[in-house]
Scaffold this motif. Structure first.
Motif, PDB file in Angstrom:
ATOM      1  N   MET A   1     -10.912  60.218  -4.973  1.00  0.00           N
ATOM      2  CA  MET A   1     -12.018  60.863  -4.288  1.00  0.00           C
ATOM      3  C   MET A   1     -11.649  61.132  -2.831  1.00  0.00           C
ATOM      4  SD  MET A   1     -15.386  59.073  -5.837  1.00  0.00           S
ATOM      5  CE  MET A   1     -15.640  59.067  -7.595  1.00  0.00           C
ATOM      6  N   THR A   2     -12.199  62.179  -2.282  1.00  0.00           N
ATOM      7  CA  THR A   2     -11.890  62.561  -0.926  1.00  0.00           C
ATOM      8  C   THR A   2     -12.907  61.969   0.033  1.00  0.00           C
ATOM      9  OG1 THR A   2     -13.233  64.551  -1.058  1.00  0.00           O
ATOM     10  CG2 THR A   2     -10.953  64.732  -1.795  1.00  0.00           C
ATOM     11  N   ARG A   3     -12.673  62.188   1.301  1.00  0.00           N
ATOM     12  CA  ARG A   3     -13.555  61.634   2.324  1.00  0.00           C
ATOM     13  C   ARG A   3     -14.985  62.140   2.173  1.00  0.00           C
ATOM     14  NH1 ARG A   3     -16.996  60.286   4.924  1.00  0.00           N
ATOM     15  NH2 ARG A   3     -17.123  59.656   7.097  1.00  0.00           N
ATOM     16  N   ASN A   4     -15.172  63.397   1.776  1.00  0.00           N
ATOM     17  CA  ASN A   4     -16.508  63.976   1.761  1.00  0.00           C
ATOM     18  C   ASN A   4     -17.066  64.248   0.379  1.00  0.00           C
ATOM     19  OD1 ASN A   4     -16.939  64.166   4.634  1.00  0.00           O
ATOM     20  ND2 ASN A   4     -15.352  65.723   4.645  1.00  0.00           N
ATOM     21  N   GLY A   5     -16.393  63.835  -0.660  1.00  0.00           N
ATOM     22  CA  GLY A   5     -16.929  64.109  -1.979  1.00  0.00           C
ATOM     23  C   GLY A   5     -16.096  63.517  -3.085  1.00  0.00           C
ATOM     24  N   PRO A   6     -16.611  63.603  -4.307  1.00  0.00           N
ATOM     25  CA  PRO A   6     -15.954  62.953  -5.439  1.00  0.00           C
ATOM     26  C   PRO A   6     -14.838  63.792  -6.041  1.00  0.00           C
ATOM     27  CG  PRO A   6     -17.962  63.994  -6.170  1.00  0.00           C
ATOM     28  CD  PRO A   6     -17.887  64.225  -4.679  1.00  0.00           C
ATOM     29  N   ALA A  46     -26.423  64.206  -7.184  1.00  0.00           N
ATOM     30  CA  ALA A  46     -25.770  65.517  -7.180  1.00  0.00           C
ATOM     31  C   ALA A  46     -24.258  65.383  -7.310  1.00  0.00           C
ATOM     32  CB  ALA A  46     -26.126  66.275  -5.906  1.00  0.00           C
ATOM     33  N   TYR A  47     -23.705  64.284  -6.799  1.00  0.00           N
ATOM     34  CA  TYR A  47     -22.266  64.070  -6.913  1.00  0.00           C
ATOM     35  C   TYR A  47     -21.879  63.735  -8.353  1.00  0.00           C
ATOM     36  CZ  TYR A  47     -21.352  64.262  -1.888  1.00  0.00           C
ATOM     37  OH  TYR A  47     -21.198  64.688  -0.596  1.00  0.00           O
ATOM     38  N   LEU A  48     -22.789  63.111  -9.097  1.00  0.00           N
ATOM     39  CA  LEU A  48     -22.534  62.883 -10.518  1.00  0.00           C
ATOM     40  C   LEU A  48     -22.437  64.222 -11.251  1.00  0.00           C
ATOM     41  CD1 LEU A  48     -25.004  59.916 -11.141  1.00  0.00           C
ATOM     42  CD2 LEU A  48     -22.505  59.770 -11.025  1.00  0.00           C
ATOM     43  N   VAL A  49     -23.319  65.160 -10.901  1.00  0.00           N
ATOM     44  CA  VAL A  49     -23.243  66.499 -11.493  1.00  0.00           C
ATOM     45  C   VAL A  49     -21.923  67.163 -11.108  1.00  0.00           C
ATOM     46  CG1 VAL A  49     -24.315  68.783 -11.593  1.00  0.00           C
ATOM     47  CG2 VAL A  49     -25.752  66.733 -11.504  1.00  0.00           C
ATOM     48  N   GLY A  50     -21.515  66.982  -9.856  1.00  0.00           N
ATOM     49  CA  GLY A  50     -20.238  67.533  -9.427  1.00  0.00           C
ATOM     50  C   GLY A  50     -19.079  66.996 -10.246  1.00  0.00           C
ATOM     51  N   GLU A 158     -36.719  54.289   3.277  1.00  0.00           N
ATOM     52  CA  GLU A 158     -35.801  53.472   2.474  1.00  0.00           C
ATOM     53  C   GLU A 158     -34.430  54.113   2.309  1.00  0.00           C
ATOM     54  OE1 GLU A 158     -40.010  52.622   1.136  1.00  0.00           O
ATOM     55  OE2 GLU A 158     -38.804  54.389   1.598  1.00  0.00           O
ATOM     56  N   ILE A 159     -34.296  55.398   2.669  1.00  0.00           N
ATOM     57  CA  ILE A 159     -33.041  56.116   2.471  1.00  0.00           C
ATOM     58  C   ILE A 159     -32.504  56.577   3.824  1.00  0.00           C
ATOM     59  CG2 ILE A 159     -31.924  58.081   1.357  1.00  0.00           C
ATOM     60  CD1 ILE A 159     -34.057  57.985  -0.787  1.00  0.00           C
ATOM     61  N   GLN A 160     -31.228  56.279   4.089  1.00  0.00           N
ATOM     62  CA  GLN A 160     -30.590  56.708   5.332  1.00  0.00           C
ATOM     63  C   GLN A 160     -29.400  57.611   5.005  1.00  0.00           C
ATOM     64  OE1 GLN A 160     -31.033  52.975   5.064  1.00  0.00           O
ATOM     65  NE2 GLN A 160     -33.104  53.587   5.643  1.00  0.00           N
ATOM     66  N   HIS A 161     -29.306  58.718   5.748  1.00  0.00           N
ATOM     67  CA  HIS A 161     -28.210  59.666   5.565  1.00  0.00           C
ATOM     68  C   HIS A 161     -27.320  59.685   6.800  1.00  0.00           C
ATOM     69  CE1 HIS A 161     -31.287  61.192   2.739  1.00  0.00           C
ATOM     70  NE2 HIS A 161     -30.257  61.568   2.015  1.00  0.00           N
ATOM     71  N   GLY A 162     -26.000  59.759   6.558  1.00  0.00           N
ATOM     72  CA  GLY A 162     -25.037  59.885   7.636  1.00  0.00           C
ATOM     73  C   GLY A 162     -24.442  61.279   7.675  1.00  0.00           C
ATOM     74  N   PRO A 163     -23.450  61.510   8.545  1.00  0.00           N
ATOM     75  CA  PRO A 163     -22.899  62.852   8.775  1.00  0.00           C
ATOM     76  C   PRO A 163     -22.410  63.579   7.527  1.00  0.00           C
ATOM     77  CG  PRO A 163     -22.130  61.328  10.453  1.00  0.00           C
ATOM     78  CD  PRO A 163     -22.857  60.503   9.441  1.00  0.00           C
ATOM     79  N   SER A 164     -21.884  62.857   6.540  1.00  0.00           N
ATOM     80  CA  SER A 164     -21.346  63.518   5.349  1.00  0.00           C
ATOM     81  C   SER A 164     -22.414  64.237   4.538  1.00  0.00           C
ATOM     82  CB  SER A 164     -20.640  62.499   4.445  1.00  0.00           C
ATOM     83  OG  SER A 164     -19.559  61.897   5.110  1.00  0.00           O
ATOM     84  N   PHE A 165     -23.691  63.916   4.791  1.00  0.00           N
ATOM     85  CA  PHE A 165     -24.772  64.481   3.989  1.00  0.00           C
ATOM     86  C   PHE A 165     -25.777  65.285   4.804  1.00  0.00           C
ATOM     87  CE2 PHE A 165     -23.071  60.900   1.707  1.00  0.00           C
ATOM     88  CZ  PHE A 165     -22.976  61.367   0.408  1.00  0.00           C
ATOM     89  N   LEU A 166     -25.545  65.438   6.095  1.00  0.00           N
ATOM     90  CA  LEU A 166     -26.518  66.123   6.941  1.00  0.00           C
ATOM     91  C   LEU A 166     -26.253  67.627   6.930  1.00  0.00           C
ATOM     92  CD1 LEU A 166     -26.699  63.611   9.932  1.00  0.00           C
ATOM     93  CD2 LEU A 166     -28.177  63.774   7.922  1.00  0.00           C
ATOM     94  N   ALA A 167     -26.760  68.302   5.900  1.00  0.00           N
ATOM     95  CA  ALA A 167     -26.550  69.743   5.741  1.00  0.00           C
ATOM     96  C   ALA A 167     -27.767  70.558   6.167  1.00  0.00           C
ATOM     97  CB  ALA A 167     -26.203  70.062   4.287  1.00  0.00           C
ATOM     98  N   GLY A 168     -28.963  69.979   6.080  1.00  0.00           N
ATOM     99  CA  GLY A 168     -30.181  70.714   6.393  1.00  0.00           C
ATOM    100  C   GLY A 168     -30.296  71.049   7.871  1.00  0.00           C
ATOM    101  N   ASN A 208     -25.652  68.876  -3.498  1.00  0.00           N
ATOM    102  CA  ASN A 208     -26.488  67.868  -2.858  1.00  0.00           C
ATOM    103  C   ASN A 208     -27.418  68.493  -1.824  1.00  0.00           C
ATOM    104  OD1 ASN A 208     -26.827  64.783  -2.519  1.00  0.00           O
ATOM    105  ND2 ASN A 208     -26.605  65.513  -0.422  1.00  0.00           N
ATOM    106  N   ALA A 209     -26.894  69.430  -1.031  1.00  0.00           N
ATOM    107  CA  ALA A 209     -27.708  70.062   0.010  1.00  0.00           C
ATOM    108  C   ALA A 209     -28.869  70.845  -0.596  1.00  0.00           C
ATOM    109  CB  ALA A 209     -26.832  70.982   0.862  1.00  0.00           C
ATOM    110  N   ILE A 210     -28.606  71.566  -1.686  1.00  0.00           N
ATOM    111  CA  ILE A 210     -29.653  72.376  -2.313  1.00  0.00           C
ATOM    112  C   ILE A 210     -30.689  71.489  -2.999  1.00  0.00           C
ATOM    113  CG2 ILE A 210     -30.117  74.095  -4.095  1.00  0.00           C
ATOM    114  CD1 ILE A 210     -27.316  75.258  -3.487  1.00  0.00           C
ATOM    115  N   LEU A 211     -30.231  70.515  -3.775  1.00  0.00           N
ATOM    116  CA  LEU A 211     -31.170  69.649  -4.490  1.00  0.00           C
ATOM    117  C   LEU A 211     -31.978  68.770  -3.543  1.00  0.00           C
ATOM    118  CD1 LEU A 211     -29.234  68.526  -7.691  1.00  0.00           C
ATOM    119  CD2 LEU A 211     -31.230  70.023  -7.539  1.00  0.00           C
TER     120      LEU A 211
END
Length: 284
Positions: A1-6, A46-50, A158-168, A208-211
Motif C-alpha cells: 500500500m502507498t502513503r495515500n491509498g491502498p 471507500a478504500y475497500l471498494v478501491g 467521533e471521527i477525525q480526518h487528517g491531511p490524506s482525507f481532506l478533499a472537501g 472516498n471524497a465523493i462518498l
C-alpha cells in the motif's frame, strides 16, 4: 500500500481464483492515522471498494473497471498499537465481464495459545468492459460564498480526518435531503486523484471524497454518527485531474437506515461517478 491509498499484495492464482495478501499496520500505511473513529484508526469503506476494483483489474487486465454491484460493508477494520492485520483480497471471475471479490483479514490473538482472529470486511461484484466516453451534460456550479467543507469534517466528533482525507472545499445544502459540494485531490496534489498513471482500478481517494458527501448528508440529517452498510451499484465514467462537483440526495430513511444517490462531474460538465443505493446506518 502507498502513503495515500491502498494497493494489493502478493498474489496466488489457482483454478480461476486469485488471492492477494499483505500485512498492513500503522507503520507500513501511516495514512490510516488520518482516518480515526472513536480513537482507533479505521480502514475507510471507500478504500475497500478501491481494493475490489484493483483486484478485478489484475484478474482481467485487458478490461476496464466499469462498475461495482451489491457491495456489503460487513465489519470495519480497526488498527491498534503496532499490531498488523493480514489483509486478504480474494477474487474470482464468475464470467468474462464480472469478478466477485471478498476482503477479509486476520490478526494474532491477544494471548498465546489462542487461534488467530478472522474478520470479513466487505464483499461485492465488479463489472468489467470498455468505458464509453461521456459528453458534457452537467452545469459547472459557482461555490463562491459557500460554507467551508471543514465544518463537515468536524462532524461527527467521533471521527477525525487528517491531511490524506481532506478533499472537501465548499458545500451548500439547498434542501434538508440534499447536499452540494466541491472536492479536490487531498493536499492539492499536482498528480491529481491517481498518483500512478499505471495504477489499476479506481482511485480510492476519489471514491472516498465523493462518498463522503453522502456520508455527511447522513450526519447532518440525523445529527449523529452513521456507518456505511452497503452500496447497491456504482459507475466510474472518468478520472479527472482536479476539482469534482458532487450532488448527494437522500432517497430513503427507514428504521435507522439512510440511503443516498450520489452523482459527480468535472468542471467541463462530464460525468465522473454515479452511486446508487449508498446506505448507512445510524449508530445508537
Amino acid at each position: 500500500m502507498t502513503r495515500n491509498g491502498p494497493s494489493l499484495g502478493n498474489v496466488v492464482a489457482c483454478d480461476g481464483s486469485w488471492r492477494f495478501e499483505r500485512g498492513v499496520d500503522l507503520r507500513s500505511d501511516p495514512y490510516l492515522l488520518d482516518h480515526v473513529v472513536e480513537s482507533k484508526p479505521v480502514f475507510p469503506a471507500a478504500y475497500l471498494v478501491g481494493l475490489m476494483t484493483q483486484a478485478a483489474h489484475r484478474v482481467l487486465p485487458d478490461h476496464q473497471v466499469l462498475g461495482v454491484q451489491d457491495v456489503s460493508f460487513v465489519q470495519a477494520a480497526h488498527f491498534k498499537d503496532t499490531r498488523a492485520l493480514e489483509f486478504a483480497v480474494a477474487a474470482e471471475c464468475s464470467d468474462p465481464h464480472h469478478v466477485s471479490v471478498g476482503i477479509s483479514s486476520s490478526m494474532a490473538p491477544p494471548r498465546e495459545g489462542f487461534p488467530r482472529i478472522h474478520r470479513t470486511h466487505a464483499r461485492g461484484n465488479v463489472r468489467m468492459g470498455e468505458r464509453v466516453a461521456q459528453s458534457a451534460r452537467f452545469p459547472c456550479l459557482d461555490f463562491t460564498g459557500a460554507a467551508d467543507y471543514a465544518e463537515l469534517y468536524r462532524l461527527p466528533r467521533e471521527i477525525q480526518h487528517g491531511p490524506s482525507f481532506l478533499a472537501g472545499r465548499r458545500y451548500r445544502q439547498p434542501a434538508p435531503r440534499q447536499l452540494l459540494a466541491t472536492v479536490v485531490p487531498p493536499g492539492g496534489s499536482a498528480s491529481g486523484w491517481r498518483l500512478d498513471a499505471d495504477e489499476p482500478g479506481w482511485p480510492a481517494s476519489l471514491l472516498n471524497a465523493i462518498l463522503h458527501v453522502g456520508f455527511s448528508l447522513g450526519v447532518l440529517a440525523r445529527e449523529r454518527t452513521v456507518l456505511p452498510l452497503e452500496l447497491a451499484s456504482a459507475e466510474l465514467h472518468s478520472i479527472p485531474s482536479g476539482e469534482v462537483q458532487v450532488f448527494a440526495r437522500m432517497t430513503e430513511a427507514r428504521e435507522g437506515r439512510l440511503t443516498f444517490h450520489v452523482v459527480s462531474w468535472d468542471l467541463d460538465g462530464r460525468l465522473v461517478a454515479l452511486f446508487h443505493g449508498f446506505t448507512v446506518r445510524e449508530v445508537p
